[in-house]
Scaffold this motif. Structure first.
Motif, PDB file in Angstrom:
ATOM      1  N   SER A 302       0.828  -1.212   0.000  1.00  0.00           N
ATOM      2  CA  SER A 302       0.000   0.000   0.000  1.00  0.00           C
ATOM      3  C   SER A 302       0.860   1.259   0.000  1.00  0.00           C
ATOM      4  N   LEU A 303       2.000   1.213   0.684  1.00  0.00           N
ATOM      5  CA  LEU A 303       2.912   2.359   0.718  1.00  0.00           C
ATOM      6  C   LEU A 303       3.756   2.469  -0.549  1.00  0.00           C
ATOM      7  N   GLU A 304       3.691   1.448  -1.412  1.00  0.00           N
ATOM      8  CA  GLU A 304       4.463   1.415  -2.666  1.00  0.00           C
ATOM      9  C   GLU A 304       5.958   1.416  -2.399  1.00  0.00           C
ATOM     10  N   HIS A 305       6.347   0.652  -1.385  1.00  0.00           N
ATOM     11  CA  HIS A 305       7.764   0.424  -1.089  1.00  0.00           C
ATOM     12  C   HIS A 305       8.118  -1.010  -1.515  1.00  0.00           C
ATOM     13  N   PRO A 306       8.816  -1.211  -2.613  1.00  0.00           N
ATOM     14  CA  PRO A 306       9.221  -2.573  -2.997  1.00  0.00           C
ATOM     15  C   PRO A 306      10.089  -3.212  -1.915  1.00  0.00           C
ATOM     16  N   PHE A 307       9.954  -4.510  -1.748  1.00  0.00           N
ATOM     17  CA  PHE A 307      10.703  -5.204  -0.703  1.00  0.00           C
ATOM     18  C   PHE A 307      11.108  -6.586  -1.202  1.00  0.00           C
ATOM     19  N   THR A 308      12.162  -7.112  -0.594  1.00  0.00           N
ATOM     20  CA  THR A 308      12.637  -8.454  -0.918  1.00  0.00           C
ATOM     21  C   THR A 308      13.064  -9.153   0.364  1.00  0.00           C
ATOM     22  N   LEU A 309      13.051 -10.476   0.325  1.00  0.00           N
ATOM     23  CA  LEU A 309      13.514 -11.298   1.441  1.00  0.00           C
ATOM     24  C   LEU A 309      14.479 -12.334   0.881  1.00  0.00           C
ATOM     25  N   LEU A 310      15.696 -12.322   1.401  1.00  0.00           N
ATOM     26  CA  LEU A 310      16.732 -13.241   0.930  1.00  0.00           C
ATOM     27  C   LEU A 310      17.336 -13.953   2.127  1.00  0.00           C
ATOM     28  N   SER A 311      17.486 -15.279   2.012  1.00  0.00           N
ATOM     29  CA  SER A 311      18.056 -16.061   3.112  1.00  0.00           C
ATOM     30  C   SER A 311      19.071 -17.043   2.546  1.00  0.00           C
ATOM     31  N   ASN A 313      23.132 -18.895   3.542  1.00  0.00           N
ATOM     32  CA  ASN A 313      24.290 -19.095   4.414  1.00  0.00           C
ATOM     33  C   ASN A 313      24.051 -18.587   5.837  1.00  0.00           C
ATOM     34  N   ASN A 314      22.902 -18.960   6.397  1.00  0.00           N
ATOM     35  CA  ASN A 314      22.552 -18.599   7.783  1.00  0.00           C
ATOM     36  C   ASN A 314      22.458 -17.091   8.003  1.00  0.00           C
ATOM     37  N   THR A 315      22.173 -16.357   6.948  1.00  0.00           N
ATOM     38  CA  THR A 315      21.949 -14.907   7.059  1.00  0.00           C
ATOM     39  C   THR A 315      20.681 -14.550   6.293  1.00  0.00           C
ATOM     40  N   THR A 316      19.761 -13.913   6.976  1.00  0.00           N
ATOM     41  CA  THR A 316      18.500 -13.511   6.362  1.00  0.00           C
ATOM     42  C   THR A 316      18.477 -11.993   6.244  1.00  0.00           C
ATOM     43  N   THR A 317      18.166 -11.495   5.040  1.00  0.00           N
ATOM     44  CA  THR A 317      18.177 -10.058   4.768  1.00  0.00           C
ATOM     45  C   THR A 317      16.823  -9.612   4.246  1.00  0.00           C
ATOM     46  N   PHE A 318      16.245  -8.649   4.931  1.00  0.00           N
ATOM     47  CA  PHE A 318      14.996  -8.039   4.477  1.00  0.00           C
ATOM     48  C   PHE A 318      15.331  -6.645   3.952  1.00  0.00           C
ATOM     49  N   THR A 319      14.926  -6.361   2.710  1.00  0.00           N
ATOM     50  CA  THR A 319      15.278  -5.106   2.045  1.00  0.00           C
ATOM     51  C   THR A 319      14.018  -4.328   1.705  1.00  0.00           C
ATOM     52  N   ILE A 320      14.046  -3.021   1.988  1.00  0.00           N
ATOM     53  CA  ILE A 320      12.942  -2.119   1.636  1.00  0.00           C
ATOM     54  C   ILE A 320      13.508  -0.987   0.786  1.00  0.00           C
ATOM     55  N   ASP A 321      12.875  -0.745  -0.338  1.00  0.00           N
ATOM     56  CA  ASP A 321      13.313   0.292  -1.275  1.00  0.00           C
ATOM     57  C   ASP A 321      12.402   1.506  -1.133  1.00  0.00           C
ATOM     58  N   PHE A 322      12.979   2.648  -0.712  1.00  0.00           N
ATOM     59  CA  PHE A 322      12.205   3.878  -0.525  1.00  0.00           C
ATOM     60  C   PHE A 322      12.329   4.846  -1.705  1.00  0.00           C
ATOM     61  N   SER A 323      13.050   4.481  -2.742  1.00  0.00           N
ATOM     62  CA  SER A 323      13.325   5.417  -3.827  1.00  0.00           C
ATOM     63  C   SER A 323      12.074   5.763  -4.623  1.00  0.00           C
ATOM     64  N   ASN A 324      11.189   4.798  -4.825  1.00  0.00           N
ATOM     65  CA  ASN A 324      10.000   5.040  -5.643  1.00  0.00           C
ATOM     66  C   ASN A 324       9.110   6.098  -5.021  1.00  0.00           C
ATOM     67  N   LYS A 325       8.833   6.005  -3.745  1.00  0.00           N
ATOM     68  CA  LYS A 325       7.988   6.976  -3.064  1.00  0.00           C
ATOM     69  C   LYS A 325       8.663   8.338  -2.997  1.00  0.00           C
ATOM     70  N   ARG A 326       9.993   8.368  -2.856  1.00  0.00           N
ATOM     71  CA  ARG A 326      10.710   9.636  -2.807  1.00  0.00           C
ATOM     72  C   ARG A 326      10.554  10.389  -4.103  1.00  0.00           C
ATOM     73  N   LYS A 327      10.651   9.687  -5.230  1.00  0.00           N
ATOM     74  CA  LYS A 327      10.531  10.333  -6.541  1.00  0.00           C
ATOM     75  C   LYS A 327       9.132  10.895  -6.724  1.00  0.00           C
ATOM     76  N   LYS A 328       8.126  10.153  -6.269  1.00  0.00           N
ATOM     77  CA  LYS A 328       6.750  10.610  -6.453  1.00  0.00           C
ATOM     78  C   LYS A 328       6.479  11.866  -5.636  1.00  0.00           C
ATOM     79  N   VAL A 329       6.989  11.889  -4.390  1.00  0.00           N
ATOM     80  CA  VAL A 329       6.729  13.046  -3.528  1.00  0.00           C
ATOM     81  C   VAL A 329       7.487  14.271  -4.017  1.00  0.00           C
ATOM     82  N   ILE A 330       8.764  14.066  -4.376  1.00  0.00           N
ATOM     83  CA  ILE A 330       9.577  15.188  -4.827  1.00  0.00           C
ATOM     84  C   ILE A 330       9.101  15.685  -6.177  1.00  0.00           C
TER      85      ILE A 330
END
Length: 330
Positions: A302-311, A313-330
């Motif tokens: 709903s916030l239009e923040h793309p996200f990914t989940l990668l796991s 070698n015993n490391t889990t990374t959750f990524t959130i991309d804020f660039s899309n919303k920044r471009k729209k607001v600016i």
């Protein structure tokens, strides 16, 4: 049966005319063989007139049935001509009325369930708050029986967390109308979430590391993004290894949250965002509700923040991309 005869009235009339007219024509011509092509022409002419008339009477029905794109107007057949069209249009109106009635009933039942769940959650939070206050106001009793009081406190925290999840899930039904996009200081927001989870960090012996060079500004909804970060960090603590750290990094409009722990199977990565799906580790631990990551997906979408989940070698990374919303607001 009556509708059948009405729908085929033109065929019956054509057959009757042919049955009465052709014998008379054969008698007048006396010798049909010399006028065979004229006879074929006459029959074909009558049949063509019938086909053309039938087509023009039903062309709207044919266009309606062949239309691949459905709209609300397709629930009606305007200006029906033939008897079958009138019956078809009447049936469509009955179906529409039944559909709208059922839809209204389901909406009323859904609103009632949401109201009951919200009321129940709020009513449960009050006695939980009283229990937590009693624990905090009796340090002597807690000192005499530290393990028992700690168990009570942990169970209260679990119930509070679950009730908050329930309330957040209930509010997401009106999420779009509740959004307020504004400039936020990401580091301060992350620190607030960490402070809310500090007891959980200490209990699990996991330590947060905010690896920000500065205090970046992002554009999002403060309340819903905080709920999202709370759910992500709560999962990172829950499934992280003891005496490890959770790294929170931000660079080029990308937020990454990394925790060390058992790798999530690749077959479960795409399903962990489904409602009530707990995965292998969740079923083994017995504490997972299957709601947290579903809320994360719904809110970030709903916030239009793309996200990914990668796991890996015993490391889990959750990524959130804020660039899309920044471009729209600016």
């Amino acid at each position: 049966m009556k509708l059948f005869f009405r729908d085929h009235a033109s065929v019956i009339i054509l057959y009757t005319i042919s049955f009465l007219f052709l014998p008379w024509l054969i008698q007048v011509l006396d010798d049909l063989s010399s006028h065979y092509f004229y006879f074929i022409f006459l029959v074909s002419f009558l049949f063509t007139i019938w086909l053309v008339g039938r087509y023009f009477r039903r062309r709207k029905l044919y266009a309606h049935l062949q239309n691949d794109t459905l709209t609300h107007n397709d629930l009606h057949l305007f200006e029906p001509q033939a008897w079958i069209e009138q019956a078809y249009s009447s049936k469509l109106r009955q179906m529409q009325h039944l559909y709208l009635t059922q839809q209204q009933l389901l909406e009323e039942q859904g609103n009632e369930r949401q109201l009951v769940l919200s009321h129940f959650a709020h009513q449960m939070k009050t006695p939980l708050s009283v229990i937590q206050l009693i624990i905090q106001s009796n340090p002597n009793a807690a000192a005499n029986n530290p393990s028992e009081w700690q168990i009570i406190k942990n169970e209260c925290d679990k119930m509070t967390f679950t009730l908050n999840q329930l309330l957040s899930y209930e509010r997401t039904s009106h999420l779009a109308a509740d959004l307020k996009i504004e400039a936020l200081l990401l580091k301060e927001l992350v620190q607030e979430v960490i402070n809310d989870l500090k007891d959980y960090f200490i209990a699990k012996e996991i330590f947060p590391k905010i690896l920000f060079n500065d205090n970046p500004i992002i554009y999002s909804d403060q309340k819903w993004l905080k709920i999202t970060l709370y759910q992500i960090l709560n999962n990172a603590i829950k499934y992280g290894d003891s005496e490890s750290s959770i790294q929170i990094m931000y660079d080029n409009a990308i937020l990454q949250i990394k925790n060390e722990g058992e790798t999530i199977p690749e077959s479960e990565i795409s399903r962990v965002f489904d409602l009530f799906y707990t995965g292998t580790k969740g079923r083994m631990g017995g504490e997972a509700t299957g709601i947290g990551l579903y809320l994360v997906k719904k809110i970030l979408t709903s916030l239009e923040h793309p996200f990914t989940l990668l796991s890996l070698n015993n490391t889990t990374t959750f990524t959130i991309d804020f660039s899309n919303k920044r471009k729209k607001v600016i």
